[in-house]
Design an enzyme around this catalytic site. Structure first.
Site, PDB file in Angstrom:
ATOM      1  CB  THR A  63       1.981   5.554  11.458  1.00 13.60           C
ATOM      2  OG1 THR A  63       1.600   6.901  11.255  1.00 13.60           O
ATOM      3  CG2 THR A  63       1.065   4.645  10.671  1.00 13.60           C
ATOM      4  CD  GLU A 108       9.881  13.322  10.933  1.00 13.49           C
ATOM      5  OE1 GLU A 108       8.809  12.754  11.211  1.00 13.49           O
ATOM      6  OE2 GLU A 108      10.750  12.806  10.203  1.00 13.49           O
ATOM      7  N   GLY A 132       7.301   5.266   7.633  1.00 12.99           N
ATOM      8  CA  GLY A 132       6.368   6.371   7.852  1.00 12.99           C
ATOM      9  C   GLY A 132       6.644   7.022   9.190  1.00 12.99           C
ATOM     10  CD  GLU A 160      14.149   1.603   8.109  1.00 17.78           C
ATOM     11  OE1 GLU A 160      14.676   2.669   8.486  1.00 17.78           O
ATOM     12  OE2 GLU A 160      14.694   0.498   8.237  1.00 17.78           O
ATOM     13  CB  THR A 192       7.718   8.033  15.430  1.00 17.17           C
ATOM     14  OG1 THR A 192       8.995   8.139  14.784  1.00 17.17           O
ATOM     15  CG2 THR A 192       7.902   7.360  16.780  1.00 17.17           C
ATOM     16  CE  LYS A 238      -2.008   2.513   3.146  1.00 13.80           C
ATOM     17  NZ  LYS A 238      -1.871   3.809   2.446  1.00 13.80           N
ATOM     18  CB  CYS A 242      13.233  10.107   6.870  1.00 13.76           C
ATOM     19  SG  CYS A 242      14.081   9.046   5.692  1.00 13.76           S
TER      20      CYS A 242
HETATM   21  P1  NAD Z   1       2.422   8.155   7.859  1.00 16.88           P
HETATM   22  O1  NAD Z   1       2.895   7.359   9.021  1.00 16.88           O
HETATM   23  O2  NAD Z   1       1.295   9.090   8.060  1.00 16.88           O
HETATM   24  O3  NAD Z   1       1.975   7.197   6.660  1.00 16.88           O
HETATM   25  C1  NAD Z   1       2.842   6.247   6.097  1.00 16.88           C
HETATM   26  C2  NAD Z   1       2.019   5.131   5.480  1.00 16.88           C
HETATM   27  O4  NAD Z   1       1.318   4.452   6.518  1.00 16.88           O
HETATM   28  C3  NAD Z   1       0.943   5.608   4.499  1.00 16.88           C
HETATM   29  O5  NAD Z   1       0.841   4.676   3.456  1.00 16.88           O
HETATM   30  C4  NAD Z   1      -0.301   5.597   5.349  1.00 16.88           C
HETATM   31  O6  NAD Z   1      -1.494   5.450   4.617  1.00 16.88           O
HETATM   32  C5  NAD Z   1      -0.061   4.389   6.221  1.00 16.88           C
HETATM   33  N1  NAD Z   1      -0.792   4.383   7.500  1.00 16.88           N
HETATM   34  C6  NAD Z   1      -1.216   5.447   8.228  1.00 16.88           C
HETATM   35  N2  NAD Z   1      -1.860   5.018   9.333  1.00 16.88           N
HETATM   36  C7  NAD Z   1      -1.829   3.662   9.305  1.00 16.88           C
HETATM   37  C8  NAD Z   1      -2.315   2.645  10.169  1.00 16.88           C
HETATM   38  N3  NAD Z   1      -2.982   2.941  11.286  1.00 16.88           N
HETATM   39  N4  NAD Z   1      -2.105   1.363   9.837  1.00 16.88           N
HETATM   40  C9  NAD Z   1      -1.415   1.036   8.718  1.00 16.88           C
HETATM   41  N5  NAD Z   1      -0.954   1.959   7.852  1.00 16.88           N
HETATM   42  C10 NAD Z   1      -1.138   3.257   8.146  1.00 16.88           C
HETATM   43  O7  NAD Z   1       3.712   8.890   7.304  1.00 16.88           O
HETATM   44  P2  NAD Z   1       3.777   9.946   6.116  1.00 16.88           P
HETATM   45  O8  NAD Z   1       3.233  11.238   6.617  1.00 16.88           O
HETATM   46  O9  NAD Z   1       3.253   9.348   4.882  1.00 16.88           O
HETATM   47  O10 NAD Z   1       5.364  10.077   5.915  1.00 16.88           O
HETATM   48  C11 NAD Z   1       6.177  10.934   6.624  1.00 16.88           C
HETATM   49  C12 NAD Z   1       6.904  10.208   7.735  1.00 16.88           C
HETATM   50  O11 NAD Z   1       7.657   9.129   7.198  1.00 16.88           O
HETATM   51  C13 NAD Z   1       7.914  11.085   8.437  1.00 16.88           C
HETATM   52  O12 NAD Z   1       7.808  10.858   9.817  1.00 16.88           O
HETATM   53  C14 NAD Z   1       9.248  10.593   7.920  1.00 16.88           C
HETATM   54  O13 NAD Z   1      10.346  10.798   8.773  1.00 16.88           O
HETATM   55  C15 NAD Z   1       8.968   9.146   7.752  1.00 16.88           C
HETATM   56  N6  NAD Z   1       9.932   8.547   6.844  1.00 16.88           N
HETATM   57  C16 NAD Z   1      10.882   7.707   7.344  1.00 16.88           C
HETATM   58  C17 NAD Z   1      11.841   7.160   6.505  1.00 16.88           C
HETATM   59  C18 NAD Z   1      12.896   6.228   7.023  1.00 16.88           C
HETATM   60  O14 NAD Z   1      13.523   5.566   6.212  1.00 16.88           O
HETATM   61  N7  NAD Z   1      13.111   6.136   8.314  1.00 16.88           N
HETATM   62  C19 NAD Z   1      11.807   7.449   5.137  1.00 16.88           C
HETATM   63  C20 NAD Z   1      10.822   8.316   4.660  1.00 16.88           C
HETATM   64  C21 NAD Z   1       9.883   8.851   5.519  1.00 16.88           C
END
Ligand code: NAD
Length: 483
Positions: A232, A386, A228, A250, A230, A175, A284
């Site tokens: 989540t 963040e 995504g 991650e 922290t 997804k 990130c």
């Molecule tokens: P997010 O956590 O809102 O969403 C990420 C994904 O998770 C999306 O596909 C979303 O639909 C899904 N999701 C949301 N809630 C969920 C749930 N309850 N159950 C299952 N899936 C769920 O993150 P975002 O806003 O899309 O991305 C930004 C974040 O990602 C930032 O915190 C960034 O630091 C992090 N990030 C980390 C890395 C890494 O490698 N560590 C890389 C890129 C981004």
């Protein structure tokens, strides 16, 4: 006319079972350009069924054959679909076209090439006991796995999960973020054209609470690879851990960029500009807390502000644009709220601190001026949370120990950058930093063979190279008694 995206299930493009859609917005214009399936648990069930039926045959397909198909996917990304993917990524995400062209889409192809090659070079351990017995390890694909990715590097990060899972012989329910689903929709078509057998990869579009949660809670999904936020990640763990799913998380970062007086100044300042504002600060790994040794603090501040003000914020499609649109209106407001908070916390805006309204095509787009803030203590929320936008803070330091202490003073531990010409300092500081990735005199210099991931609340586990292939396999010990 909006493009209607579809799920990719059982080798076919399907509309969501409940026929519900959410709007896909171009952040540079504020206009809806796509309808994105708002899939539910029913769509996920269908995807899991199709992944389950494809698993026996895919997991037994020789690695050489799997490798060929994955290379073919990479080649289609690099050739026939390249321009379309580049444009789609920029339309969906708001990033400058040159980033999609030079970073995101080439890296998506590289992810497939890399794991298609890696799977041909695996080996396992053996533990012989003279002439009495032998133990050896089998690494077997874990089954149906879930891959969930964010919006900041859409195809780049989605394929970073899918490619090793498929290479290892798993079948996948993936997804992408509902905010940036367009390139993964195009990937469905590419996989069909490359001859990936039906059901091996299934892509279900939709929101986290509906489609995402259905993936993490599905009893037949054996592992979750998630990138995504922290918060989540914590929610996913709450659901998946008691079900004993394997988890790779991650998560977020608040990365330090430590600049010593003896650094290569020109290289440092050019790279710091990128590590601060590349992709609108929405990586990130961006260094959002900049610590500068006092002897060069004033010079750095003056030069950095000047260079930041020269960055061109503009239409992501324009070749001269350095900084494009942030990903959504909600994210724009989040960033602007943090800027207000920084002011309340006593921060001084050295430059930026405001939304930018452009003219013409992008007049309703979500643009933020690159922002540099000074004068905040390290414990305030601006320096602890963040922001994930084009916003950095500056602080001076005197001694190495002080820089390390400030760098480590957050809940996060993803990456860190250190600028010094002194080898002893570089090694000492790298050793003490609480970060999964440390760059010395560089930033974002990636080698796909290396460990990738964070400490503390930046994640659990490591991606990259054989780590990723190990994650998607189970180790089985076999003992033979010769006596
Ligand atoms: P997010 O956590 O809102 O969403 C990420 C994904 O998770 C999306 O596909 C979303 O639909 C899904 N999701 C949301 N809630 C969920 C749930 N309850 N159950 C299952 N899936 C769920 O993150 P975002 O806003 O899309 O991305 C930004 C974040 O990602 C930032 O915190 C960034 O630091 C992090 N990030 C980390 C890395 C890494 O490698 N560590 C890389 C890129 C981004």
């Amino acid at each position: 006319m909006e493009i209607i995206l579809q799920n990719y299930i059982g080798g076919e493009l399907l509309s969501p079972l409940e026929e519900a859609y959410i709007h896909g917005t171009n952040p540079a214009t504020g206009e809806t350009f796509a309808l994105v399936p708002d899939s539910t648990a029913k769509d996920v069930d269908l995807a899991v069924e199709s992944a389950q039926s494809a698993f026996p045959s895919w997991s037994e397909t020789p690695a050489k054959e799997r490798s060929k198909i994955l290379h073919r996917i990479a080649e289609l990304i690099e050739t026939k679909y390249f321009d379309q993917l580049v444009e789609a990524e920029t339309t969906d995400n708001g990033k400058p076209l040159h980033l999609s062209r030079n970073v995101d889409i080439p890296r998506a192809a590289a992810n497939f090439h890399f794991f298609a090659s890696a799977i041909l070079h695996t080996h396992t351990e053996a533990f012989p006991n003279e002439s009495t017995s032998l133990n050896y390890t089998l690494r077997q694909p874990i089954g149906v796995v879930g891959c969930i990715s964010p919006w900041n590097l859409p195809l780049y990060l989605f394929t970073w999960k899918i490619a090793p899972a498929l290479a290892a012989g798993c079948t996948v329910v993936g997804k992408p973020s509902e905010i940036t689903p367009y390139t993964s929709f195009l990937l469905s078509k590419i996989c069909m054209e490359a001859g990936l057998p039906a059901g091996v990869l299934n892509i279900v579009h939709g929101t986290g609470p509906k489609a995402g949660r259905a993936i993490t809670s599905h009893p037949e999904i054996k592992a979750i690879s998630f990138t995504g936020g922290t918060k989540t990640g914590a929610e996913i763990s709450r659901i998946a851990a008691p079900m004993f799913k394997k988890l790779s998380l991650e998560l977020g970062g608040k990365n330090p960029n430590i600049i010593f007086e003896d650094c290569n100044y020109d290289k440092m300042i050019e790279t710091t500009l990128r590590s601060s504002f590349s992709n609108q600060g929405q990586i990130c790994l961006c260094g959002s807390r900049i610590f500068v040794q006092e002897g060069i603090y004033d010079r750095f501040k003056k030069d950095f502000v000047k260079k930041t003000e020269q960055l061109k914020v503009g239409d992501p499609l324009a070749p001269t644009t350095d900084v494009g649109a942030v990903v959504s209106e909600a994210h724009l407001n989040k960033i602007l709220n943090y800027i207000e908070l920084a002011k309340e916390e006593g921060g001084t805006m050295l430059t930026g601190g405001n939304r930018i309204v452009l003219e013409g095509r992008c007049k309703n787009g979500y643009f933020v001026a690159p922002t540099i803030i000074e004068g905040l203590d390290q414990q305030c929320r601006t320096n602890q949370e963040e922001i994930f936008g084009p916003v950095v803070t500056l602080a001076p330091f005197k001694k190495e120990e002080e820089a390390i202490q400030m760098a480590n003073a957050t809940q996060y531990g993803l990456s860190a950058t250190v600028w010094t010409q002194n080898l002893n300092v570089a090694h000492r500081v790298a050793n003490k930093l609480q970060a999964g990735i440390v760059w010395i005199n560089t930033w974002m210099l990636r080698d796909l063979r290396t460990y990738f991931g964070g400490m503390k609340q930046s994640g659990v586990g490591r991606e990259g190279g054989f780590q990723a292939l190990n994650f998607f396999t189970e180790a089985k010990n076999v003992t033979i008694d010769f006596t």
